[in-house]
Design an enzyme around this catalytic site. Structure first.
Site, PDB file in Angstrom:
ATOM      1  N   SER A   1      32.972  27.651  30.033  1.00 37.61           N
ATOM      2  CA  SER A   1      34.181  28.469  29.857  1.00 37.61           C
ATOM      3  C   SER A   1      34.479  29.133  31.193  1.00 37.61           C
ATOM      4  O   SER A   1      33.629  29.154  32.075  1.00 37.61           O
ATOM      5  CB  SER A   1      33.938  29.545  28.802  1.00 37.61           C
ATOM      6  OG  SER A   1      33.200  30.611  29.362  1.00 37.61           O
ATOM      7  N   ASP A   2      35.676  29.662  31.342  1.00 36.05           N
ATOM      8  CA  ASP A   2      35.900  30.467  32.543  1.00 36.05           C
ATOM      9  C   ASP A   2      35.337  31.865  32.275  1.00 36.05           C
ATOM     10  O   ASP A   2      35.009  32.225  31.148  1.00 36.05           O
ATOM     11  CB  ASP A   2      37.386  30.500  32.942  1.00 36.05           C
ATOM     12  CG  ASP A   2      37.539  30.829  34.429  1.00 36.05           C
ATOM     13  OD1 ASP A   2      36.550  31.294  35.045  1.00 36.05           O
ATOM     14  OD2 ASP A   2      38.630  30.643  34.987  1.00 36.05           O
ATOM     15  N   TRP A   3      35.250  32.636  33.322  1.00 34.60           N
ATOM     16  CA  TRP A   3      34.590  33.952  33.275  1.00 34.60           C
ATOM     17  C   TRP A   3      35.203  34.826  32.165  1.00 34.60           C
ATOM     18  O   TRP A   3      36.351  35.258  32.277  1.00 34.60           O
ATOM     19  CB  TRP A   3      34.752  34.631  34.633  1.00 34.60           C
ATOM     20  CG  TRP A   3      34.208  36.009  34.750  1.00 34.60           C
ATOM     21  CD1 TRP A   3      34.627  37.132  34.071  1.00 34.60           C
ATOM     22  CD2 TRP A   3      33.144  36.447  35.592  1.00 34.60           C
ATOM     23  NE1 TRP A   3      33.904  38.222  34.440  1.00 34.60           N
ATOM     24  CE2 TRP A   3      32.976  37.833  35.385  1.00 34.60           C
ATOM     25  CE3 TRP A   3      32.317  35.806  36.513  1.00 34.60           C
ATOM     26  CZ2 TRP A   3      32.020  38.581  36.068  1.00 34.60           C
ATOM     27  CZ3 TRP A   3      31.370  36.559  37.198  1.00 34.60           C
ATOM     28  CH2 TRP A   3      31.228  37.931  36.973  1.00 34.60           C
ATOM     29  N   GLY A   4      34.427  35.056  31.135  1.00 33.90           N
ATOM     30  CA  GLY A   4      34.879  35.952  30.067  1.00 33.90           C
ATOM     31  C   GLY A   4      36.001  35.389  29.208  1.00 33.90           C
ATOM     32  O   GLY A   4      36.545  36.099  28.361  1.00 33.90           O
TER      33      GLY A   4
END
Ligand code: NOJ
Length: 757
Positions: free
Chosen positions: A288-291
């Site tokens: 996933s991307d950050w957060g």
């Protein structure tokens, strides 16, 4: 128990490493099966969990991000990967915890944003793309991998292969521009550069195709904003570089922050399960991307963290970067029957596969070699690679009366502008591992040519305050005190080199702009200097296309020098003095006015494309600006001139299994030896979905001596003519086509042919 498991896997690895290369993949699958069979559910979920390190931050820090927790989780085997842990010492520390203290000792994969170099910075990716030189781009990525791997890193979150048509979006600096064909070639080159021929070598690293998908189409160019695109744009424009990435065997994908047609990419089953892992049969893993998992709550999609984890896991997001949600909820979700063990096993298998391919099971410390760290990082050899890339990335936008190249002797030159002596901005926006102020400035580059007299004035400061790594920069819009001095210095000089543009942190993630003008007081400075000396060479440093109408109208010579990295000033000086004849071509359209954006060459025609000349307004246009760009896609000058002639097609029609030969002559009609990127475009005149007015389909870089002519040929077959049709499949449709040839998307030669069954 722990020691026994580590030992037995070590033996297994040793025995199987002696098997033939061709059986290696199957060999890994068997090992993964054995490993999966002894992993607890917590340990499986642990592989799907990625934590940020303790030092660098590349996104908002979540509440849970406290260090003591992380150490505990590492020991428990609840962490499969870390990002932003760098340097042999630190990487060894975290790797040692999981390998020696967790029950199974499964090594971490260590990720980092190695975007345009590690310590030695290459040009920003948009600049590199302007080279249209795949071998050099590959070498630049390989150099970055060499340095990053010497620092303990084995996985880069690059290349970003999001097509974008919106110069306001700060992340255009990180991509390859607006074109899916060029973007696909560059995606391939970068991936091969990072991953090399042997991923298990200790100087190659796994690459990431990101951001899947649509991130470059954020509305109004505002980062993280909504994306809403139809099938044709998704398939024909956004997907091709991702498909090319898979062909290049990219090991991982990253999803994106945006919602795509209402569904966040992180929870998008259509993108990740149906297309990526289904239709395209992708075997790597998706981080996933950050957060981005937790952010689905703010998107108004998930009611809480648990719901976010459930939909992300079910949609095929294999690893959670910094949301802390898998580690918190995934076991319960499996126990409650909301996420199947099969899905967990599939995700873990994908992650373990990459770890095996990297050779981490054979030697978890293979990237922790202090000797390599000392000798490889920042080496002269790497600087030479960065310099070669930098020279090739420069685009000559204007050169009236051959003001450039400058004579090497006997001139009085004023060097003016906030970026002229700047050693920081040229490093660009994604240079976490570079030392601040470590680039060669334009002044330093020019000074190496001793035959001319240089005087320098900044004129105006670009930002207020310290120009170090800061997240928000404060542009100077008030302090004009230096303008008068700059004007004085410019008076009477043979030539003025003005170095203007954007601060290195004005583009990149979270750095969208609503204006494409020269920021701050630079336009004022430019006009004031021009008023006293017309012999201005404008050197632009910027992370995106800018709208420089006034400069284009008035300034005789303009050099697009982007942010060229560590050796920036040397590359610029070589171009200014003619020791490198510029050969770059724009990978992205430069608009006249921000109001034209999104502006791109491969647009669809409207039903009212041209002025009917009857004084009525009913055609596609602005009442206050022309439709055309300032500099079109593919544009770039040289110190020499090129002439295209004698376009010939060997036939007026091809069959779906046939080939068409397109030939033409290219002549160097100028005085210098030079390189030209000859470009082939086609137009599918009528199709089941309207097709662009022009589409790049091939290009060649040709080197010619003055007076020399070469016959150039391209081949077109039905693969060249394929698109994602209204039948929802990739196909070439029969009918009429045009073929165009030229040195930019504003082509000069044209012919036509028919595709028939
Ligand atoms: C967020 C960015 O969108 C992504 O591209 C990057 O790799 C991660 N942060 C990690 O820094």
């Amino acid at each position: 128990m722990r020691n026994f498991l580590v030992y037995s896997f070590g033996i297994l690895a040793f025995c199987q490493s002696t098997l033939a290369q061709s059986s290696v993949d199957q060999n890994f699958e068997g090992k993964i099966d054995s490993l999966l069979s002894i992993m607890t559910l917590e340990e499986k979920v642990g592989q799907m969990n990625q934590y940020n390190g303790f030092w660098n931050v590349t996104g908002p820090v979540p509440e849970e991000g406290d260090a003591s927790n992380k150490f505990e989780h590492l020991k428990n085997g609840w962490v499969g990967s870390m990002l932003n842990v760098t340097g042999v010492e630190e990487v060894r520390k975290v790797q040692k915890i999981v390998v020696e203290e967790s029950r199974l000792g499964i090594p971490l994969i260590i990720g980092y944003d190695v975007i345009h170099g590690y310590r030695t910075q290459s040009p920003i990716p948009l600049a590199e793309s302007a080279s249209w030189d795949m071998e050099t781009i590959k070498a630049s990525a390989a150099m970055a991998a060499d340095e990053a791997s010497a620092s303990g890193i084995n996985w880069t979150f690059a290349p970003m292969i999001d097509i974008s048509r919106d110069a306001r979006w700060g992340r255009v600096m990180e991509g390859a521009g607006e074109d899916p064909y060029l973007g696909s070639q560059i995606a391939r080159a970068r991936i091969i550069g990072f991953q090399g021929e042997d991923l298990s070598a200790s100087n190659t690293i796994a690459a990431t195709a990101k951001h899947f998908a649509g991130y470059g189409f954020s509305e109004a160019g505002r980062d993280y904003n909504t994306v809403d695109v139809g099938t044709s744009t998704l398939y024909n424009t956004i997907f091709p570089p991702f498909m090319a990435a898979i062909e290049a065997d990219v090991k991982t994908f990253m999803n994106s922050f945006n919602v795509l047609n209402g569904i966040p990419a992180t929870a998008n089953s259509y993108l990740q399960r149906d297309i990526l892992k289904g239709e395209w049969d992708y075997q790597g893993f998706v981080v996933s991307d950050w957060g981005s998992m937790a952010e689905m709550i703010a998107h108004g999609y998930s009611k809480d963290g648990k719901a976010a984890a459930e939909s992300a896991a079910n949609a095929g997001s294999d690893m959670d970067m910094e949301s802390y949600l898998y580690v918190k909820h995934l076991k319960n979700l499996v126990d409650e029957g909301k996420v199947s063990v099969n899905k967990i096993d599939d995700a873990v298998r994908r992650i373990l596969r990459v770890k095996y391919e990297l050779g981490l099971f054979e030697d978890p410390y293979k990237y922790c070699n202090e000797e390599r760290e000392k000798t490889v990082i920042g080496s002269d050899k790497n600087k030479a690679i960065a310099l070669d890339m930098a020279e090739k990335s420069i685009v000559l936008l204007k050169n009236d009366n051959q003001l450039l190249p400058l004579k090497k002797k006997g001139m009085n030159i004023a060097v003016i502008g906030p970026l002229a002596a700047d050693k920081n901005s040229p490093l660009g926006g994604w240079r976490l591992a570079a030392e601040d102020d470590s680039a060669i400035s334009v002044m330093e580059g020019l000074k190496k040519y001793k035959g001319n007299r240089l005087s320098h004035e900044k004129g105006v400061a670009l930002v207020k305050g310290k120009e170090a790594f800061v997240f928000e920069i404060n542009i100077n819009t008030t302090d004009r005190t230096g303008i008068a001095e700059a004007v004085e210095v410019a008076k009477g000089k043979d030539v003025v080199v003005m170095v203007l543009g954007e601060h290195g942190f004005q583009s990149g993630e979270g750095r969208s702009r609503a204006s494409l003008d020269l920021p701050g007081l630079q336009q004022e400075l430019l006009e004031a200097v021009y008023a006293v000396n017309k012999n201005v060479v404008l050197v632009l440093m910027n992370g995106r296309p800018l709208a420089i109408n006034w400069a284009n109208k008035n300034i005789p010579a303009i050099v697009e020098a982007w942010q060229l990295g560590t050796t920036s000033g040397d590359a610029i000086a070589k171009v200014i003095y003619g020791d490198y004849n510029p050969s770059g071509k724009l990978p992205m359209t430069f608009p006249r006015n921000v109001g034209q954006v999104p502006l791109y060459y491969n647009y669809l025609s409207t039903g009212r494309p041209t002025d009917p000349g009857n004084d009525l307004v009913f055609w596609t246009h602005y009442t206050d600006e022309v439709n055309t760009p300032l500099y079109e896609f593919g544009y770039g000058l040289s110190y020499t001139d090129f002439k295209y002639s004698d376009l010939k097609l060997n036939s007026k029609s091809i069959s779906k299994t046939g080939e068409l030969k397109v030939t033409f002559n290219l002549t160097n009609t100028g005085k210098y030896e030079g390189k030209e990127v000859a470009q082939l475009y086609i137009q599918d005149l009528f199709a089941s979905r309207a097709r662009p007015v022009k589409e790049l389909k091939d290009f060649q870089m040709i080197s010619l001596k003055p007076g020399e002519t070469k016959k150039i040929s391209f081949t077109i077959d039905s693969k060249t003519l394929e698109f994602y049709s209204a039948n929802n499949k990739w196909e070439a449709e029969e009918g009429d086509f045009k073929v165009y040839i030229g040195g930019s998307s504003n082509t000069v030669l044209e012919s036509n042919f028919i595709l028939q069954d």
